[in-house]
Design a protein around this motif. Sequence first.
Motif, mmCIF file in Angstrom:
data_model
loop_
_atom_site.group_PDB
_atom_site.id
_atom_site.type_symbol
_atom_site.label_atom_id
_atom_site.label_comp_id
_atom_site.label_asym_id
_atom_site.label_seq_id
_atom_site.Cartn_x
_atom_site.Cartn_y
_atom_site.Cartn_z
ATOM 1 N N UNK A 1 22.665 110.604 -28.368
ATOM 2 C CA UNK A 1 22.084 111.844 -27.857
ATOM 3 C C UNK A 1 22.607 113.015 -28.677
ATOM 4 N N UNK A 2 21.683 113.828 -29.169
ATOM 5 C CA UNK A 2 22.009 114.933 -30.068
ATOM 6 C C UNK A 2 21.580 116.276 -29.487
ATOM 7 N N UNK B 1 7.286 110.734 -33.970
ATOM 8 C CA UNK B 1 8.134 109.547 -33.804
ATOM 9 C C UNK B 1 8.439 109.429 -32.309
ATOM 10 N N UNK B 2 7.620 108.676 -31.585
ATOM 11 C CA UNK B 2 7.716 108.675 -30.128
ATOM 12 C C UNK B 2 8.430 107.452 -29.570
ATOM 13 N N UNK B 3 8.214 106.283 -30.168
ATOM 14 C CA UNK B 3 8.793 105.058 -29.616
ATOM 15 C C UNK B 3 10.300 105.073 -29.836
ATOM 16 N N UNK B 4 11.042 105.000 -28.753
ATOM 17 C CA UNK B 4 12.503 104.967 -28.847
ATOM 18 C C UNK B 4 13.164 106.331 -28.854
ATOM 19 N N UNK B 5 12.379 107.399 -28.704
ATOM 20 C CA UNK B 5 12.904 108.768 -28.696
ATOM 21 C C UNK B 5 12.641 109.426 -27.355
ATOM 22 N N UNK C 1 17.493 101.454 -33.361
ATOM 23 C CA UNK C 1 16.321 100.935 -34.083
ATOM 24 C C UNK C 1 15.379 102.072 -34.458
ATOM 25 N N UNK C 2 15.128 102.985 -33.504
ATOM 26 C CA UNK C 2 14.234 104.114 -33.756
ATOM 27 C C UNK C 2 14.813 105.039 -34.826
ATOM 28 N N UNK C 3 16.121 105.265 -34.784
ATOM 29 C CA UNK C 3 16.750 106.137 -35.774
ATOM 30 C C UNK C 3 16.656 105.555 -37.185
ATOM 31 N N UNK C 4 16.874 104.261 -37.309
ATOM 32 C CA UNK C 4 16.779 103.629 -38.624
ATOM 33 C C UNK C 4 15.348 103.714 -39.160
ATOM 34 N N UNK C 5 14.379 103.518 -38.289
ATOM 35 C CA UNK C 5 12.978 103.630 -38.703
ATOM 36 C C UNK C 5 12.650 105.060 -39.113
ATOM 37 N N UNK C 6 13.093 106.020 -38.300
ATOM 38 C CA UNK C 6 12.875 107.434 -38.614
ATOM 39 C C UNK C 6 13.495 107.785 -39.965
ATOM 40 N N UNK C 7 14.717 107.360 -40.174
ATOM 41 C CA UNK C 7 15.413 107.697 -41.422
ATOM 42 C C UNK C 7 14.696 107.097 -42.629
#
Length: 230
Positions: free
Chosen positions: A83-84, A100-104, A186-192
């Motif tokens: 959480x940021x 980027x909705x899935x996982x956020x 998982x979502x963060x790695x995809x986003x990055x």
Amino acid sequence: MGSQKRMNVELLSYTPNARKIAFTAIRTCYSPSEPSDLFEGAEYERYQEQPASDGQEGSDADRLFRHIINSGHTSTLEHISFTFAIEGVSRVLLAQLTRHRVGFGFSVQSQRYVSDASDKKKGGFQYVVPPKIGAIGEAAAYYEQLMGTLQEAYDKLVELGVPKEDARFVLPNGAATNMTMTANLRALLSFYSKRKPGRGAQWEIAELAEELRRKVVEAEPWLDAYFEQA
């Protein structure tokens, strides 16, 4: 009149025992043991102590994580979340980020309920200056003048009795906002992988991607290799 804002990112909270949680989730899929035993038992420590059986660096736990990343079985990383606090970013970035909705999960400062009038707490709306505008003196001066004109328009509409939710229509894409954001690993790695510097993303969201990576790796250094692979 409002003022210029710069991005600030803070990591507020993240999953305790993240590495052990990831190990438990992964081994749950392949082990006859129950998840509670995997988390509380000695198997995790054995994996931590044994050298990687694939001949690469680290422990056998690192080998297991590499295998999961390389095989694409990354649903097991959804159990780890971060959480940021994200502050001083433009509405342009917000429009890109919420694709980027899935996982956020997003909680965003509202222009409908938070006043951007000059005489209120914020002292006017704040805004982001793109570096390529800021680097050209005449362009920067024109941009700042325009922000002042838009502030005057907002203030005038409010003075005339227009509600904030309608007065905000004159505010620009460059208006700054703040948000609390939670995302699983998982979502963060995809986003990055899609938004990191060098992938063609616009400068602001690329900067955010790098800041998120930096904060995560500061908290969990073992994850650095997985962002490098993204």
